[in-house]
Design a protein around this motif. Structure first.
Motif, PDB file in Angstrom:
ATOM      1  N   ASN A  32       0.835  -1.197   0.000  1.00 42.60           N
ATOM      2  CA  ASN A  32       0.000   0.000   0.000  1.00 42.60           C
ATOM      3  C   ASN A  32       0.874   1.252   0.000  1.00 42.60           C
ATOM      4  N   MET A  34       0.607   5.614   1.027  1.00 41.73           N
ATOM      5  CA  MET A  34      -0.110   6.798   1.498  1.00 41.73           C
ATOM      6  C   MET A  34       0.795   8.010   1.288  1.00 41.73           C
ATOM      7  N   GLY A  37       2.978  14.484   4.543  1.00 38.75           N
ATOM      8  CA  GLY A  37       3.653  15.784   4.548  1.00 38.75           C
ATOM      9  C   GLY A  37       4.316  16.094   5.879  1.00 38.75           C
ATOM     10  N   ILE A  53       1.999   9.275  11.262  1.00 37.13           N
ATOM     11  CA  ILE A  53       1.113   8.337  10.552  1.00 37.13           C
ATOM     12  C   ILE A  53       0.052   7.908  11.548  1.00 37.13           C
ATOM     13  N   TRP A  56      -6.109   6.883  11.311  1.00 36.58           N
ATOM     14  CA  TRP A  56      -7.048   7.133  10.216  1.00 36.58           C
ATOM     15  C   TRP A  56      -6.505   6.611   8.898  1.00 36.58           C
ATOM     16  N   TYR A  58      -5.051   3.648   6.649  1.00 38.79           N
ATOM     17  CA  TYR A  58      -5.023   2.178   6.568  1.00 38.79           C
ATOM     18  C   TYR A  58      -3.580   1.678   6.738  1.00 38.79           C
ATOM     19  N   VAL A  83      -1.186  13.426  -4.590  1.00 40.91           N
ATOM     20  CA  VAL A  83      -2.360  13.981  -3.897  1.00 40.91           C
ATOM     21  C   VAL A  83      -3.501  12.962  -3.933  1.00 40.91           C
ATOM     22  N   GLY A  86      -3.178  10.282  -1.459  1.00 40.33           N
ATOM     23  CA  GLY A  86      -3.502  10.736  -0.104  1.00 40.33           C
ATOM     24  C   GLY A  86      -4.975  11.031   0.096  1.00 40.33           C
ATOM     25  N   ASN A  87      -5.774  10.738  -0.923  1.00 34.72           N
ATOM     26  CA  ASN A  87      -7.211  10.994  -0.825  1.00 34.72           C
ATOM     27  C   ASN A  87      -8.034   9.736  -1.061  1.00 34.72           C
ATOM     28  N   CYS A  88      -7.411   8.591  -0.865  1.00 34.18           N
ATOM     29  CA  CYS A  88      -8.168   7.336  -0.956  1.00 34.18           C
ATOM     30  C   CYS A  88      -7.484   6.327  -0.043  1.00 34.18           C
ATOM     31  N   LYS A  95      -3.327   0.484  -4.652  1.00 35.34           N
ATOM     32  CA  LYS A  95      -2.921   1.804  -5.157  1.00 35.34           C
ATOM     33  C   LYS A  95      -1.772   1.714  -6.163  1.00 35.34           C
TER      34      LYS A  95
HETATM   35  C1  LIG Z   1      -0.827  16.333   0.754  1.00 33.89           C
HETATM   36  C2  LIG Z   1      -1.189  15.316   1.800  1.00 33.89           C
HETATM   37  C3  LIG Z   1      -0.399  15.188   2.934  1.00 33.89           C
HETATM   38  C4  LIG Z   1      -0.724  14.242   3.910  1.00 33.89           C
HETATM   39  N1  LIG Z   1       0.066  14.120   5.019  1.00 33.89           N
HETATM   40  C5  LIG Z   1      -0.230  13.181   5.957  1.00 33.89           C
HETATM   41  C6  LIG Z   1       0.616  13.006   7.087  1.00 33.89           C
HETATM   42  O1  LIG Z   1       1.628  13.668   7.261  1.00 33.89           O
HETATM   43  N2  LIG Z   1       0.265  12.053   7.997  1.00 33.89           N
HETATM   44  C7  LIG Z   1      -0.866  11.278   7.854  1.00 33.89           C
HETATM   45  O2  LIG Z   1      -1.146  10.427   8.715  1.00 33.89           O
HETATM   46  N3  LIG Z   1      -1.684  11.424   6.787  1.00 33.89           N
HETATM   47  C8  LIG Z   1      -1.376  12.351   5.841  1.00 33.89           C
HETATM   48  N4  LIG Z   1      -2.174  12.490   4.738  1.00 33.89           N
HETATM   49  C9  LIG Z   1      -3.375  11.671   4.647  1.00 33.89           C
HETATM   50  C10 LIG Z   1      -3.109  10.259   4.102  1.00 33.89           C
HETATM   51  O3  LIG Z   1      -2.282  10.274   2.981  1.00 33.89           O
HETATM   52  C11 LIG Z   1      -4.476   9.666   3.777  1.00 33.89           C
HETATM   53  O4  LIG Z   1      -5.165   9.439   5.004  1.00 33.89           O
HETATM   54  C12 LIG Z   1      -4.406   8.424   2.940  1.00 33.89           C
HETATM   55  O5  LIG Z   1      -5.674   8.207   2.385  1.00 33.89           O
HETATM   56  C13 LIG Z   1      -3.963   7.215   3.732  1.00 33.89           C
HETATM   57  O6  LIG Z   1      -3.940   6.108   2.862  1.00 33.89           O
HETATM   58  P1  LIG Z   1      -4.227   4.656   3.433  1.00 33.89           P
HETATM   59  O7  LIG Z   1      -5.559   4.740   4.149  1.00 33.89           O
HETATM   60  O8  LIG Z   1      -4.271   3.757   2.227  1.00 33.89           O
HETATM   61  O9  LIG Z   1      -3.109   4.346   4.384  1.00 33.89           O
HETATM   62  C14 LIG Z   1      -1.867  13.411   3.748  1.00 33.89           C
HETATM   63  C15 LIG Z   1      -2.652  13.538   2.599  1.00 33.89           C
HETATM   64  C16 LIG Z   1      -2.321  14.486   1.635  1.00 33.89           C
HETATM   65  C17 LIG Z   1      -3.176  14.601   0.396  1.00 33.89           C
END
Ligand SMILES: Cc1cc2nc3c(=O)[nH]c(=O)nc-3n(C[C@H](O)[C@H](O)[C@H](O)COP(=O)(O)O)c2cc1C
Length: 185
Positions: A32, A34, A37, A53, A56, A58, A83, A86-88, A95
């Motif tokens: 997977n 994610m 930032g 991390i 919330w 996965y 982006v 980070g939105n799914c 992915k």
């Molecule tokens: C630009 C951006 C930055 C992000 N930064 C973080 C971060 O620093 N820590 C975090 O836990 N989630 C962060 N996220 C959210 C995760 O990427 C998001 O929850 C993602 O869907 C997790 O994927 P997963 O559920 O497959 O693990 C960020 C998302 C975006 C779009």
């Protein structure tokens, strides 16, 4: 004129390390990705990185179960994909396949490298003592891979609100780093 920003928006000023992706492989073998930032270098030797991390994500489960991940550093050509990643959730989505990214074998961890990224850092959890309180994982970097054949090397930096800045000119001020000469190699 000084305009005040609400204190809870501090991340809008400080978040701008390069946006990265966290690659994991769960105990069920599923890989997977994610987007992350919130991270920072913490120590030179051994090399430690702080990474936020949260539950919330996965990915949190795979990281908790295995204690391993890869931090994959994309360049500007991948910004939109990063982006979207980070939105799914990887809960029901492969992915790597969905976004056309190539998993490659790492040497010290089971989590895959992302072949399309400029850099990949193989990491192991060194300290999870702050995860409950701050979702902060202290990762020790095991190996670093750089794709030296890549022409595009500009990294992207999240400004915290969906806007990103892109690497521009490089200022080489190494000559002035008189106190830190040993870091200049
Ligand atoms: C630009 C951006 C930055 C992000 N930064 C973080 C971060 O620093 N820590 C975090 O836990 N989630 C962060 N996220 C959210 C995760 O990427 C998001 O929850 C993602 O869907 C997790 O994927 P997963 O559920 O497959 O693990 C960020 C998302 C975006 C779009």
């Amino acid at each position: 004129m000084l305009n005040e920003l609400p204190a809870e928006k501090a991340y809008r000023v400080l978040e701008s390390g390069p946006i990265v992706m966290v690659s994991t492989r769960g105990t069920d073998g599923r890989v997977n990705l994610m987007t992350m930032g919130f991270h920072m270098m913490m120590q030179h030797e051994p090399p430690l990185v702080g990474a936020i991390i949260g539950p919330w994500d996965y990915s949190h489960r795979a990281l908790s179960d295995t204690g391993e991940c890869v931090l994959a550093v994309p360049t500007v050509d991948l910004a939109e994909t990063v982006v979207d990643i980070g939105n799914c959730s990887g809960d029901a989505l492969d992915k790597f396949a969905h976004f056309g990214l190539t998993p490659a074998s790492a040497q010290t961890v089971e989590a895959p490298l992302v072949r399309e990224c400029w850099a990949n850092l193989e990491c192991r959890v060194a300290d999870d003592g702050w995860t409950r309180r701050y979702n902060l994982w202290v990762l020790e970097v095991q190996r670093v891979w750089i794709d030296t054949a890549r022409k595009e090397t500009r990294l992207v930096h999240h400004q915290g609100d969906g806007r990103f800045s892109v690497d521009g000119d490089t200022l080489d001020l190494g000559e002035r780093m008189v106190r830190w000469r040993y870091l200049m190699d």
